[in-house]
Write a protein that holds these residues in place. Structure first.
Motif, mmCIF file in Angstrom:
data_model
loop_
_atom_site.group_PDB
_atom_site.id
_atom_site.type_symbol
_atom_site.label_atom_id
_atom_site.label_comp_id
_atom_site.label_asym_id
_atom_site.label_seq_id
_atom_site.Cartn_x
_atom_site.Cartn_y
_atom_site.Cartn_z
ATOM 1 N N LEU A 241 -0.694 12.251 17.087
ATOM 2 C CA LEU A 241 -0.869 13.700 17.201
ATOM 3 C C LEU A 241 -1.286 14.094 18.608
ATOM 4 O O LEU A 241 -0.757 15.048 19.189
ATOM 5 C CB LEU A 241 -1.915 14.178 16.190
ATOM 6 C CG LEU A 241 -1.480 14.415 14.754
ATOM 7 C CD1 LEU A 241 -2.684 14.764 13.894
ATOM 8 C CD2 LEU A 241 -0.432 15.519 14.680
ATOM 9 N N GLN A 242 -2.228 13.370 19.145
ATOM 10 C CA GLN A 242 -2.738 13.691 20.478
ATOM 11 C C GLN A 242 -1.656 13.536 21.544
ATOM 12 O O GLN A 242 -1.613 14.300 22.518
ATOM 13 C CB GLN A 242 -3.931 12.794 20.819
ATOM 14 C CG GLN A 242 -4.583 13.112 22.154
ATOM 15 C CD GLN A 242 -5.820 12.266 22.405
ATOM 16 O OE1 GLN A 242 -6.172 11.397 21.615
ATOM 17 N NE2 GLN A 242 -6.488 12.518 23.513
ATOM 18 N N ASN A 243 -0.775 12.569 21.331
ATOM 19 C CA ASN A 243 0.256 12.282 22.327
ATOM 20 C C ASN A 243 1.568 13.021 22.073
ATOM 21 O O ASN A 243 2.554 12.790 22.770
ATOM 22 C CB ASN A 243 0.533 10.773 22.368
ATOM 23 C CG ASN A 243 -0.672 9.984 22.857
ATOM 24 O OD1 ASN A 243 -1.437 10.468 23.683
ATOM 25 N ND2 ASN A 243 -0.845 8.775 22.342
ATOM 26 N N GLY A 244 1.579 13.905 21.067
ATOM 27 C CA GLY A 244 2.770 14.667 20.781
ATOM 28 C C GLY A 244 3.900 13.876 20.153
ATOM 29 O O GLY A 244 5.074 14.243 20.279
ATOM 30 N N GLN A 245 3.558 12.790 19.463
ATOM 31 C CA GLN A 245 4.565 11.938 18.821
ATOM 32 C C GLN A 245 4.646 12.272 17.331
ATOM 33 O O GLN A 245 3.623 12.311 16.647
ATOM 34 C CB GLN A 245 4.201 10.462 19.001
ATOM 35 C CG GLN A 245 4.130 10.037 20.461
ATOM 36 C CD GLN A 245 3.528 8.649 20.617
ATOM 37 O OE1 GLN A 245 2.847 8.141 19.719
ATOM 38 N NE2 GLN A 245 3.765 8.039 21.766
ATOM 39 N N ALA A 246 5.840 12.504 16.845
ATOM 40 C CA ALA A 246 6.033 12.895 15.450
ATOM 41 C C ALA A 246 5.889 11.684 14.524
ATOM 42 O O ALA A 246 6.391 10.599 14.816
ATOM 43 C CB ALA A 246 7.405 13.518 15.264
ATOM 44 N N ARG A 247 5.215 11.899 13.401
ATOM 45 C CA ARG A 247 5.077 10.877 12.363
ATOM 46 C C ARG A 247 5.362 11.521 11.001
ATOM 47 O O ARG A 247 5.004 12.676 10.759
ATOM 48 C CB ARG A 247 3.679 10.265 12.357
ATOM 49 C CG ARG A 247 3.340 9.423 13.568
ATOM 50 C CD ARG A 247 4.137 8.129 13.581
ATOM 51 N NE ARG A 247 3.734 7.260 14.688
ATOM 52 C CZ ARG A 247 4.282 7.304 15.906
ATOM 53 N NH1 ARG A 247 5.246 8.173 16.161
ATOM 54 N NH2 ARG A 247 3.858 6.471 16.848
ATOM 55 N N THR A 248 5.986 10.748 10.138
ATOM 56 C CA THR A 248 6.209 11.129 8.745
ATOM 57 C C THR A 248 5.519 10.101 7.879
ATOM 58 O O THR A 248 5.780 8.898 8.015
ATOM 59 C CB THR A 248 7.714 11.170 8.419
ATOM 60 O OG1 THR A 248 8.365 12.081 9.304
ATOM 61 C CG2 THR A 248 7.948 11.584 6.971
ATOM 62 N N LEU A 249 4.638 10.550 6.989
ATOM 63 C CA LEU A 249 3.816 9.636 6.209
ATOM 64 C C LEU A 249 4.153 9.750 4.723
ATOM 65 O O LEU A 249 4.112 10.841 4.148
ATOM 66 C CB LEU A 249 2.327 9.963 6.429
ATOM 67 C CG LEU A 249 1.310 9.141 5.632
ATOM 68 C CD1 LEU A 249 1.384 7.665 5.999
ATOM 69 C CD2 LEU A 249 -0.100 9.684 5.877
ATOM 70 N N PHE A 250 4.477 8.603 4.125
ATOM 71 C CA PHE A 250 4.705 8.525 2.691
ATOM 72 C C PHE A 250 3.744 7.511 2.076
ATOM 73 O O PHE A 250 3.390 6.520 2.730
ATOM 74 C CB PHE A 250 6.141 8.102 2.375
ATOM 75 C CG PHE A 250 7.194 9.068 2.830
ATOM 76 C CD1 PHE A 250 7.153 10.397 2.440
ATOM 77 C CD2 PHE A 250 8.238 8.650 3.638
ATOM 78 C CE1 PHE A 250 8.129 11.294 2.855
ATOM 79 C CE2 PHE A 250 9.224 9.530 4.056
ATOM 80 C CZ PHE A 250 9.165 10.862 3.671
ATOM 81 N N PHE A 251 3.346 7.772 0.849
ATOM 82 C CA PHE A 251 2.493 6.847 0.108
ATOM 83 C C PHE A 251 3.333 6.237 -1.013
ATOM 84 O O PHE A 251 3.752 6.943 -1.937
ATOM 85 C CB PHE A 251 1.267 7.577 -0.453
ATOM 86 C CG PHE A 251 0.383 8.139 0.616
ATOM 87 C CD1 PHE A 251 -0.591 7.346 1.218
ATOM 88 C CD2 PHE A 251 0.522 9.449 1.040
ATOM 89 C CE1 PHE A 251 -1.398 7.859 2.220
ATOM 90 C CE2 PHE A 251 -0.281 9.970 2.033
ATOM 91 C CZ PHE A 251 -1.244 9.170 2.633
ATOM 92 N N ALA A 252 3.580 4.938 -0.921
ATOM 93 C CA ALA A 252 4.505 4.279 -1.836
ATOM 94 C C ALA A 252 3.762 3.643 -3.004
ATOM 95 O O ALA A 252 3.027 2.675 -2.830
ATOM 96 C CB ALA A 252 5.309 3.218 -1.092
ATOM 97 N N ASN A 253 3.971 4.212 -4.203
ATOM 98 C CA ASN A 253 3.591 3.523 -5.421
ATOM 99 C C ASN A 253 4.875 3.021 -6.085
ATOM 100 O O ASN A 253 5.973 3.134 -5.520
ATOM 101 C CB ASN A 253 2.786 4.435 -6.344
ATOM 102 C CG ASN A 253 3.489 5.746 -6.645
ATOM 103 O OD1 ASN A 253 4.711 5.855 -6.526
ATOM 104 N ND2 ASN A 253 2.739 6.755 -7.044
ATOM 105 N N THR A 254 4.780 2.461 -7.282
ATOM 106 C CA THR A 254 5.982 1.937 -7.931
ATOM 107 C C THR A 254 6.996 3.039 -8.202
ATOM 108 O O THR A 254 8.204 2.821 -8.089
ATOM 109 C CB THR A 254 5.609 1.219 -9.243
ATOM 110 O OG1 THR A 254 4.896 2.128 -10.096
ATOM 111 C CG2 THR A 254 4.731 0.009 -8.972
ATOM 112 N N ASN A 255 6.529 4.229 -8.544
ATOM 113 C CA ASN A 255 7.430 5.356 -8.803
ATOM 114 C C ASN A 255 8.207 5.734 -7.548
ATOM 115 O O ASN A 255 9.400 6.041 -7.604
ATOM 116 C CB ASN A 255 6.621 6.545 -9.321
ATOM 117 C CG ASN A 255 7.500 7.674 -9.827
ATOM 118 O OD1 ASN A 255 8.304 7.485 -10.721
ATOM 119 N ND2 ASN A 255 7.343 8.852 -9.236
ATOM 120 N N PHE A 256 7.540 5.719 -6.409
ATOM 121 C CA PHE A 256 8.190 5.986 -5.121
ATOM 122 C C PHE A 256 9.315 4.988 -4.868
ATOM 123 O O PHE A 256 10.428 5.370 -4.495
ATOM 124 C CB PHE A 256 7.138 5.910 -4.008
ATOM 125 C CG PHE A 256 7.678 5.994 -2.609
ATOM 126 C CD1 PHE A 256 7.687 7.195 -1.929
ATOM 127 C CD2 PHE A 256 8.150 4.858 -1.964
ATOM 128 C CE1 PHE A 256 8.171 7.275 -0.633
ATOM 129 C CE2 PHE A 256 8.638 4.924 -0.664
ATOM 130 C CZ PHE A 256 8.653 6.134 0.001
#
Length: 245
Positions: free
Chosen positions: A30-45
């Protein structure tokens, strides 16, 4: 262990890291202006998000492990265990608490009443700045939603539509979203609004929160914790044998 180590679970690259290391990585991005996409993987995911498996390998996508199913798969397939259980319900407020200043947050998903409760929680309990909200029903039909989000200039967009709708929406719109971090957070808004209770701490510590939720919502969750669990372990076995998708 480095913050970039991953364990492949049924073809998905799941980050093997701690809450502290992951929070540090995301805040630095965030501080460096870099994009991130975060997913939380459970078995359903793992089961429901297979149509987007190729996109899960995109640069900037981070998949964290959520639940005992992923833990068992890591032991069976890799002979390793994940350092932490990084579910979105616990990690999201932890991330906010580690930020050096309040973050600008846009909330998407949930019912209108749950969304109002979640907004209040983020503002008053977590001390963050909510710059916009959109419910998961009529609000999602707005063709200008992405433009509205960008105009609000959020640091973080939380999308609570459940698997696989939230992942599908995020991946379809991520290139247009200017927020540094976009995360799929499932039922988080319901927890924040007090519409759904969390399992007692002892149950969570024993990694049995799934059983608590099943007891509360058997009709909705029975397939997830029976048929889909079987499919999940079959997929893990196929990838272990090198058969792929």
């Amino acid at each position: 262990m480095t913050m970039h180590e991953t364990l492949t679970i049924a073809g998905f690259p799941v980050r093997a890291t701690t809450a502290d290391m992951l929070a540090a990585e995301l805040l630095a991005a965030l501080q460096n202006g870099q994009a991130r996409t975060l997913f939380f993987a459970n078995t359903n995911f793992i089961v429901k998000c297979r149509p987007w498996l190729a996109r899960m390998h995109d640069p900037g996508v981070v998949i964290a492990n959520d639940g005992i199913g992923l833990e068992l798969a890591a032991r069976l397939v890799h002979g390793q265990r994940f350092p932490d259980n990084l579910n979105g319900t616990d990690f999201t407020p932890y991330l906010f608490g580690r930020a050096p200043h309040p973050l600008r947050v846009f909330l998407i998903g949930g019912t209108p009443t749950a969304l109002v409760g979640a907004e209040e929680h983020v503002r008053n309990r977590l001390g963050q700045q909510v710059v916009g909200i959109c419910d998961g029903y009529a609000g999602m039909q707005d063709p200008a939603l992405v433009d509205r989000i960008n105009a609000a200039q959020p640091d973080v967009v939380l999308v609570a539509l459940g698997n696989p709708l939230q992942e599908q929406w995020i991946l379809a719109n991520r290139d247009r979203l200017q927020a540094g971090l976009v995360a799929g957070v499932g039922a988080l808004f319901d927890f924040w609004a007090g519409n759904k209770p969390r399992a007692p701490k002892l149950v969570r510590r024993l990694r049995m929160e799934w059983l608590y939720r099943l007891a509360l919502e058997p009709r909705r969750l029975l397939r997830r914790y029976t048929v889909d669990i079987f499919v999940f372990f079959m997929l893990c076995h196929r990838y272990r044998q090198g058969e792929g998708a």
